[in-house]
Motif scaffolding. Structure first.
Motif, PDB file in Angstrom:
ATOM      1  N   HIS B 121       0.760  -1.272   0.035  1.00  0.00           N
ATOM      2  CA  HIS B 121      -0.010  -0.068  -0.014  1.00  0.00           C
ATOM      3  C   HIS B 121       1.021   1.320  -0.069  1.00  0.00           C
ATOM      4  CE1 HIS B 121      -2.659  -3.115   1.536  1.00  0.00           C
ATOM      5  NE2 HIS B 121      -3.639  -2.140   1.005  1.00  0.00           N
ATOM      6  N   LEU B 122       0.445   2.332  -0.473  1.00  0.00           N
ATOM      7  CA  LEU B 122       0.744   3.481  -0.408  1.00  0.00           C
ATOM      8  C   LEU B 122       0.119   4.666   0.492  1.00  0.00           C
ATOM      9  CD1 LEU B 122       0.111   5.018  -3.320  1.00  0.00           C
ATOM     10  CD2 LEU B 122       2.041   3.666  -3.885  1.00  0.00           C
ATOM     11  N   THR B 123       0.689   5.624   1.170  1.00  0.00           N
ATOM     12  CA  THR B 123      -0.202   6.596   1.770  1.00  0.00           C
ATOM     13  C   THR B 123       0.341   7.774   1.222  1.00  0.00           C
ATOM     14  OG1 THR B 123       0.201   5.253   3.831  1.00  0.00           O
ATOM     15  CG2 THR B 123      -1.121   7.578   4.060  1.00  0.00           C
ATOM     16  N   LEU B 124      -0.874   8.625   0.791  1.00  0.00           N
ATOM     17  CA  LEU B 124      -0.583  10.000   0.302  1.00  0.00           C
ATOM     18  C   LEU B 124      -1.055  11.113   1.100  1.00  0.00           C
ATOM     19  CD1 LEU B 124      -2.268   9.382  -3.314  1.00  0.00           C
ATOM     20  CD2 LEU B 124       0.060   9.016  -2.525  1.00  0.00           C
ATOM     21  N   ASN B 125      -0.493  12.368   0.956  1.00  0.00           N
ATOM     22  CA  ASN B 125      -0.570  13.548   2.032  1.00  0.00           C
ATOM     23  C   ASN B 125      -2.001  14.309   1.425  1.00  0.00           C
ATOM     24  OD1 ASN B 125       0.490  14.817  -0.292  1.00  0.00           O
ATOM     25  ND2 ASN B 125       1.659  16.274   0.996  1.00  0.00           N
ATOM     26  N   LYS B 126      -2.823  13.804   0.702  1.00  0.00           N
ATOM     27  CA  LYS B 126      -4.014  14.722   0.137  1.00  0.00           C
ATOM     28  C   LYS B 126      -5.192  13.658   0.741  1.00  0.00           C
ATOM     29  CE  LYS B 126      -2.207  18.043  -2.045  1.00  0.00           C
ATOM     30  NZ  LYS B 126      -1.834  18.338  -3.289  1.00  0.00           N
ATOM     31  N   GLY B 127      -6.171  14.176   0.932  1.00  0.00           N
ATOM     32  CA  GLY B 127      -7.363  13.752   1.305  1.00  0.00           C
ATOM     33  C   GLY B 127      -8.679  14.453   0.770  1.00  0.00           C
ATOM     34  N   SER B 128      -9.881  13.863   1.355  1.00  0.00           N
ATOM     35  CA  SER B 128     -11.120  14.485   0.783  1.00  0.00           C
ATOM     36  C   SER B 128     -11.108  15.742   0.728  1.00  0.00           C
ATOM     37  CB  SER B 128     -12.208  13.709   1.644  1.00  0.00           C
ATOM     38  OG  SER B 128     -12.155  13.941   2.919  1.00  0.00           O
ATOM     39  N   GLU B 129     -10.792  16.648   1.666  1.00  0.00           N
ATOM     40  CA  GLU B 129     -10.619  18.008   1.684  1.00  0.00           C
ATOM     41  C   GLU B 129      -9.961  18.879   0.381  1.00  0.00           C
ATOM     42  OE1 GLU B 129      -9.655  19.997   5.176  1.00  0.00           O
ATOM     43  OE2 GLU B 129     -11.738  19.890   5.714  1.00  0.00           O
ATOM     44  N   GLN B 130      -9.157  17.823   0.066  1.00  0.00           N
ATOM     45  CA  GLN B 130      -8.349  18.387  -1.392  1.00  0.00           C
ATOM     46  C   GLN B 130      -8.979  17.859  -2.635  1.00  0.00           C
ATOM     47  OE1 GLN B 130      -6.389  17.060   1.239  1.00  0.00           O
ATOM     48  NE2 GLN B 130      -5.942  19.034   2.211  1.00  0.00           N
ATOM     49  N   GLY B 131     -10.055  17.054  -2.247  1.00  0.00           N
ATOM     50  CA  GLY B 131     -10.478  16.593  -3.546  1.00  0.00           C
ATOM     51  C   GLY B 131     -10.430  15.075  -3.969  1.00  0.00           C
ATOM     52  N   VAL B 132      -9.675  14.279  -3.132  1.00  0.00           N
ATOM     53  CA  VAL B 132      -9.272  13.008  -3.549  1.00  0.00           C
ATOM     54  C   VAL B 132     -10.445  12.128  -3.260  1.00  0.00           C
ATOM     55  CG1 VAL B 132      -7.835  10.951  -3.094  1.00  0.00           C
ATOM     56  CG2 VAL B 132      -6.920  13.313  -2.996  1.00  0.00           C
ATOM     57  N   LYS B 133     -10.717  11.088  -4.023  1.00  0.00           N
ATOM     58  CA  LYS B 133     -11.947  10.258  -3.851  1.00  0.00           C
ATOM     59  C   LYS B 133     -11.382   8.781  -4.038  1.00  0.00           C
ATOM     60  CE  LYS B 133     -14.977  13.516  -5.834  1.00  0.00           C
ATOM     61  NZ  LYS B 133     -15.218  13.953  -7.161  1.00  0.00           N
ATOM     62  N   PRO B 134     -12.149   7.664  -3.434  1.00  0.00           N
ATOM     63  CA  PRO B 134     -11.886   6.344  -3.554  1.00  0.00           C
ATOM     64  C   PRO B 134     -11.973   6.052  -4.844  1.00  0.00           C
ATOM     65  CG  PRO B 134     -13.242   6.847  -1.622  1.00  0.00           C
ATOM     66  CD  PRO B 134     -13.213   8.163  -2.296  1.00  0.00           C
ATOM     67  N   GLY B 135     -11.063   5.215  -5.538  1.00  0.00           N
ATOM     68  CA  GLY B 135     -11.376   4.974  -7.043  1.00  0.00           C
ATOM     69  C   GLY B 135     -10.374   5.662  -7.921  1.00  0.00           C
ATOM     70  N   MET B 136      -9.907   6.449  -7.454  1.00  0.00           N
ATOM     71  CA  MET B 136      -8.979   7.578  -8.368  1.00  0.00           C
ATOM     72  C   MET B 136      -7.545   6.762  -8.856  1.00  0.00           C
ATOM     73  SD  MET B 136      -9.498  11.307  -6.647  1.00  0.00           S
ATOM     74  CE  MET B 136      -8.818  12.614  -8.117  1.00  0.00           C
ATOM     75  N   GLY B 137      -7.213   6.857 -10.011  1.00  0.00           N
ATOM     76  CA  GLY B 137      -5.780   6.443 -10.388  1.00  0.00           C
ATOM     77  C   GLY B 137      -4.694   7.066  -9.957  1.00  0.00           C
ATOM     78  N   ILE B 138      -3.520   6.503  -9.652  1.00  0.00           N
ATOM     79  CA  ILE B 138      -2.511   7.291  -9.140  1.00  0.00           C
ATOM     80  C   ILE B 138      -1.419   6.803 -10.122  1.00  0.00           C
ATOM     81  CG2 ILE B 138      -0.885   7.477  -7.436  1.00  0.00           C
ATOM     82  CD1 ILE B 138      -2.651   6.207  -5.418  1.00  0.00           C
ATOM     83  N   PHE B 139      -0.614   7.773 -10.475  1.00  0.00           N
ATOM     84  CA  PHE B 139       0.668   7.354 -11.667  1.00  0.00           C
ATOM     85  C   PHE B 139       1.546   8.527 -11.327  1.00  0.00           C
ATOM     86  CE2 PHE B 139      -0.031  10.891 -14.814  1.00  0.00           C
ATOM     87  CZ  PHE B 139      -1.491  11.122 -14.754  1.00  0.00           C
ATOM     88  N   ASN B 140       2.917   8.462 -12.036  1.00  0.00           N
ATOM     89  CA  ASN B 140       3.829   9.409 -11.755  1.00  0.00           C
ATOM     90  C   ASN B 140       4.330   9.552 -13.246  1.00  0.00           C
ATOM     91  OD1 ASN B 140       5.575   7.621 -12.011  1.00  0.00           O
ATOM     92  ND2 ASN B 140       6.674   7.880 -10.222  1.00  0.00           N
ATOM     93  N   GLU B 141       5.537  10.408 -13.238  1.00  0.00           N
ATOM     94  CA  GLU B 141       5.906  10.644 -14.843  1.00  0.00           C
ATOM     95  C   GLU B 141       6.402   9.363 -15.368  1.00  0.00           C
ATOM     96  OE1 GLU B 141       7.365  12.154 -11.908  1.00  0.00           O
ATOM     97  OE2 GLU B 141       9.131  10.894 -11.828  1.00  0.00           O
TER      98      GLU B 141
END
Lengths: 173, 278
Positions: B121-141
């Motif tokens: 698993h990974l933990t990110l520093n943004k949550g529902s207040e910043q607009g993150v929702k369950p089911g979003m995709g995560i990628f980097n460059e």
């Protein structure tokens, strides 16, 4: 266990837990040897503790580690198993005259030979449960045993180092 | 009756042991479904703040590398932007709604990440207040990283691509054949491409990208490069090994993508009685 021992025990658990969470999370020697140094906390609980509080304490500690690792239940299940085995294993290892009332099962009090034969099988049992649950349905049995064996050796080495460095030797008799 | 109680009392430590083990296994099972909401995990605010402090210290040492990657990404985007800008003397057409932007992007920092277990698993520093929702995709460059599982106020937990439970809909770029990427739990640099029929001409070196079918990721985000194609084993499908382009031991800054039309798509699937696993 008097009040001073209790405080130092809580401090020990906190320090070992923080060390486990902050530094050992992604550490795996050669990809197979993991380290669960927080088990030193469970292993060094004094001998006269009863089985029920021991189980509850171990479950709690495992759960806290799990929350940080996002593996809810994994460390808790394995640590509870270790706590369940501990009294039986201690009974088997009892020296001729029985244990002293206030002894702690640590390296300094019991000697290195006793400590290894006490902690290595318990840590191995912990690792076995841990990796069986972790690799359920994906890994092979040989892989699980392999990881458990090397992880328990690595953990034991670190446990001995931690005790040599940080545990006080009791003065006098 | 008293004797039964006495008997049970003498067994109390064993009974407690069984109870705690059942509880632990229940927690383990309840938390491992990819869609399930989690009770406590590293998105809890106290845990999150500790992990964030840790990653503050660690990220300081990888700033140069992160900068380099961002500069590379920026220059690539600028190049694309140049070709999209209209010249002042050209005619501008309003686009059809089919071509309007379907995806929204967010940036986040990875504050905790694991890669040694079977379920990472990974933990990110943004949550529902910043607009993150369950089911979003995560990628980097460099490629796909994972998918958001649960969200708290200021933090969120994602399932890493290095997790047996996660399937990512993908295609072989050169041939357009469809398959699913799934990690086999062995090596953090390789994964398997599943469900590619035997007649497909998959070559070592072909690029694997997201398909855009699953409504999580847009099309054409890198996943990996085929490193080995094995014919044996399954009579229906090829056994394809993929070298992942993302270096999971170094993931620090990531993008989150949200499909703004996912509700419409979901209700359409429901209407036509298609069950979509992703």
């Amino acid at each position: 266990m008097n009040f001073r021992n209790l405080i130092s025990f809580i401090l020990l658990i906190l320090i070992l837990g923080l060390f486990q969470i902050l530094f050992l999370k992604n550490l795996a020697l050669f990809g197979i040897a993991f380290c669960f140094v927080y088990l030193v906390g469970i292993l060094s609980i004094p001998l006269q503790i009863r089985a029920v509080p021991l189980l509850l304490i171990s479950f709690g500690i495992g759960l806290i580690i799990d929350v940080f690792y996002d593996t809810l239940g994994l460390n808790a299940a394995a640590a509870t198993f270790l706590a369940f085995l501990r009294p039986y294993w201690l009974k088997i290892l009892r020296p001729n005259g029985g244990y002293d009332d206030s002894t702690q099962p640590t390296l300094q009090e019991m000697g290195i030979g006793w400590f290894i034969s006490y902690s290595l099988p318990l840590i191995f049992a912990f690792c076995l449960i841990f990796f069986i649950a972790d690799q359920w349905g994906t890994g092979t049995f040989i892989g699980v045993v392999n990881k458990s064996l090397f992880s328990s050796i690595f953990t034991l080495v670190l446990a001995i180092i931690v005790q040599l460095l940080f545990f006080k030797r009791r003065r006098g008799i | 009756m008293l004797r039964i109680l006495q008997f049970l009392y003498s067994l109390r430590s064993f009974l407690l042991f069984v109870l705690l083990e059942v509880l632990a296994i229940w927690l383990l099972v309840a938390n491992n479904s990819p869609q399930g909401a989690a009770f406590f995990n590293s998105s809890t605010s106290m845990v999150g703040s500790i992990l964030e402090t840790q990653s503050d210290v660690r990220d300081f040492f990888s700033l140069a590398e992160a900068n380099e990657a961002l500069v590379g990404e920026n220059s690539r985007l600028m190049e694309q932007l140049k070709s999209l800008k209209t010249d002042p003397d050209s005619v501008e057409l309003t686009l059809d709604s089919a071509l309007s932007s379907q995806f929204e992007f967010l940036g986040a920092r990875v504050i905790s990440n694991s890669l040694r277990y079977a379920q990472n698993h990974l933990t990110l520093n943004k949550g529902s207040e910043q607009g993150v929702k369950p089911g979003m995709g995560i990628f980097n460059e460099s490629g796909v990283v994972g998918r958001v599982k649960s969200v708290s106020k200021n933090y969120s937990v994602g399932i890493s691509l290095l997790n047996n439970d996660l399937l990512i809909s993908s295609i072989i770029k050169s041939t357009g054949d469809f398959g699913s990427i799934n990690w086999d739990g062995k090596n953090s640099q390789t994964a398997k491409l599943l469900y590619v029929p035997r007649h497909v001409n998959a070559q070592v070196g072909d690029t694997i990208v997201t398909s855009g079918y699953s409504a999580v990721f847009p099309r054409n985000i890198n996943i990996g490069v085929i490193s080995n194609v094995i014919q044996s084993g399954d009579p229906n499908y090829l056994d394809i090994e993929v070298a992942l382009t993302t270096d999971f031991s170094k993931v620090s800054y990531v993008y989150l993508v949200e499909n703004t039309e996912i509700e419409e798509l979901d209700s359409l699937y429901q209407q036509s009685e298609i069950t979509n696993e992703f």
